[in-house]
Design a protein around this motif. Structure first.
Motif, PDB file in Angstrom:
ATOM      1  N   ALA A 201      -3.358   4.611   4.607  1.00  0.00           N
ATOM      2  CA  ALA A 201      -4.602   4.164   5.244  1.00  0.00           C
ATOM      3  C   ALA A 201      -4.621   2.645   5.411  1.00  0.00           C
ATOM      4  O   ALA A 201      -5.007   2.129   6.473  1.00  0.00           O
ATOM      5  N   GLU A 202      -4.182   1.938   4.382  1.00  0.00           N
ATOM      6  CA  GLU A 202      -4.154   0.484   4.458  1.00  0.00           C
ATOM      7  C   GLU A 202      -3.173   0.007   5.523  1.00  0.00           C
ATOM      8  O   GLU A 202      -3.464  -0.939   6.277  1.00  0.00           O
ATOM      9  N   ARG A 205      -4.751   0.653   9.033  1.00  0.00           N
ATOM     10  CA  ARG A 205      -5.809  -0.310   9.366  1.00  0.00           C
ATOM     11  C   ARG A 205      -5.221  -1.690   9.666  1.00  0.00           C
ATOM     12  O   ARG A 205      -5.712  -2.412  10.539  1.00  0.00           O
ATOM     13  N   GLN A 211     -10.276   0.234  12.351  1.00  0.00           N
ATOM     14  CA  GLN A 211     -10.205   1.688  12.427  1.00  0.00           C
ATOM     15  C   GLN A 211      -9.603   2.141  13.763  1.00  0.00           C
ATOM     16  O   GLN A 211      -9.501   1.368  14.714  1.00  0.00           O
ATOM     17  N   THR A 224      -7.821  13.175   4.109  1.00  0.00           N
ATOM     18  CA  THR A 224      -8.469  12.031   3.464  1.00  0.00           C
ATOM     19  C   THR A 224      -8.130  10.742   4.203  1.00  0.00           C
ATOM     20  O   THR A 224      -9.007   9.898   4.453  1.00  0.00           O
ATOM     21  N   VAL A 225      -6.858  10.577   4.569  1.00  0.00           N
ATOM     22  CA  VAL A 225      -6.453   9.384   5.316  1.00  0.00           C
ATOM     23  C   VAL A 225      -7.115   9.366   6.686  1.00  0.00           C
ATOM     24  O   VAL A 225      -7.616   8.334   7.141  1.00  0.00           O
ATOM     25  N   ASP A 228     -10.607   8.309   6.454  1.00  0.00           N
ATOM     26  CA  ASP A 228     -10.693   6.917   6.003  1.00  0.00           C
ATOM     27  C   ASP A 228     -10.483   5.936   7.140  1.00  0.00           C
ATOM     28  O   ASP A 228     -11.128   4.873   7.188  1.00  0.00           O
TER      29      ASP A 228
END
Length: 306
Positions: A201-202, A205, A211, A224-225, A228
């Motif tokens: 996710a990091e 981004r 996003q 979940t990712v 996120d």
């Protein structure tokens, strides 16, 4: 005719056998196709293991295979769209798991069939329908993509690599997840690669500058990712995780649809889709093909040549 069969649900690929089986009956509104190539897909060995028994009726012995490219050798009643000798391709899934495409001949409803472009090899045409249909339906579900940022999970796989090409062709900026060994491959398709796993996710981004507008999941276990990194008004779809429906996403299940396969054929014929063939196998090598497919490390299509 010769065909690959299995007699019960099993995870043991060595239980696959090549046998002489009766010639297919030719129902009305169907075509009898002499099989020249039939794509291998993960669903083939998952069906053999019984994973979809709750939703797919089964009649043993089963001939596996849902993709086909070949030559029309028989026409059922009221099939003016095609003639004997036509070269065709189809996503040939039927309502009952029984008579698939890993055989010398198969009967397919005419509604699932389209003409094979001369520019495609038999292997390319036989490997395109299911993965192409999954990619196309998923990208269509994401809506307008021009100048939008799309994250594609599993971007280097059979479905994901086609989806990357479709999204790029629609003007999207594509971030694709894959193992590092496949990053150059994704760049060649027009995507910006990143490695899946911890910290995804990091990384997404950081690449996106925030996003993303849309997410296509061809890997599973990434919801979940997805949630996120997805913008509040973003859209997402998955072929691997039905629970996306509980979070505003779309779960994709490909239907046999000759018009949809015709769209894929046209894109491939125009050079808009790159279809890589990872390997070809004879009927007596289907167990080997299933092992390669189930390893999860194959890039490109595996194809059965009867």
């Amino acid at each position: 005719m010769r065909a690959v069969v299995y007699d019960r649900f099993t995870k043991d690929f060595d239980e696959l056998a090549v046998r002489d089986v009766p010639e297919p009956k030719l129902p009305p509104a169907s075509l009898l196709i002499d099989v020249r190539a039939a794509g291998v897909n993960p669903v083939d060995w998952k069906l053999m293991a019984g994973y979809l028994d709750a939703i797919v009726p089964t009649q043993f012995p089963v001939i596996p295979g849902w993709d086909v490219a070949g030559v029309v050798v028989g026409t059922g009643f009221d099939t003016p769209e095609f003639q004997i000798g036509d070269e065709v391709m189809a996503y040939a899934r039927k309502d009952v798991l029984s008579t698939g495409t890993f055989a010398e001949r198969v009967a397919v409803p005419v509604s699932a069939v389209t003409a094979k472009p001369a520019s495609l090899s038999w292997e390319q045409a036989g490997g395109l329908p299911l993965v192409g249909g999954a990619a196309l339906r998923t990208i269509d579900a994401l809506g307008e993509l021009h100048a939008r940022t799309v994250l594609i999970h599993g971007a280097s796989g059979g479905v994901g690599s086609l989806a990357v090409q479709m999204a790029v062709a629609r003007g999207a900026r594509v971030i694709g997840t894959a193992s590092e060994v496949n990053h150059d491959f994704l760049r060649s398709l027009g995507a910006e690669p990143t490695t899946y796993g911890d910290g995804l996710a990091e990384r997404v981004r950081a690449l996106a500058g925030g996003q993303v507008d849309a997410v296509a999941d061809f890997a599973g276990d990434v919801l979940t990712v997805t949630l996120d990194v997805l913008s509040p008004d973003g859209v997402h779809a998955s072929i691997a995780d039905a629970t996306v429906r509980d979070h505003g996403g779309r779960y994709i299940w490909v239907r046999p649809d000759g018009s949809e396969t015709a769209r894929l054929a046209a894109m491939a014929d125009a050079g808009e889709l790159r279809i890589d063939i990872a390997g070809t196998y004879g009927l007596d090598e289907v167990a080997e093909a299933f092992r390669a497919s189930s390893s999860g490390h194959t890039r490109g299509k595996l194809v059965i040549i009867p």
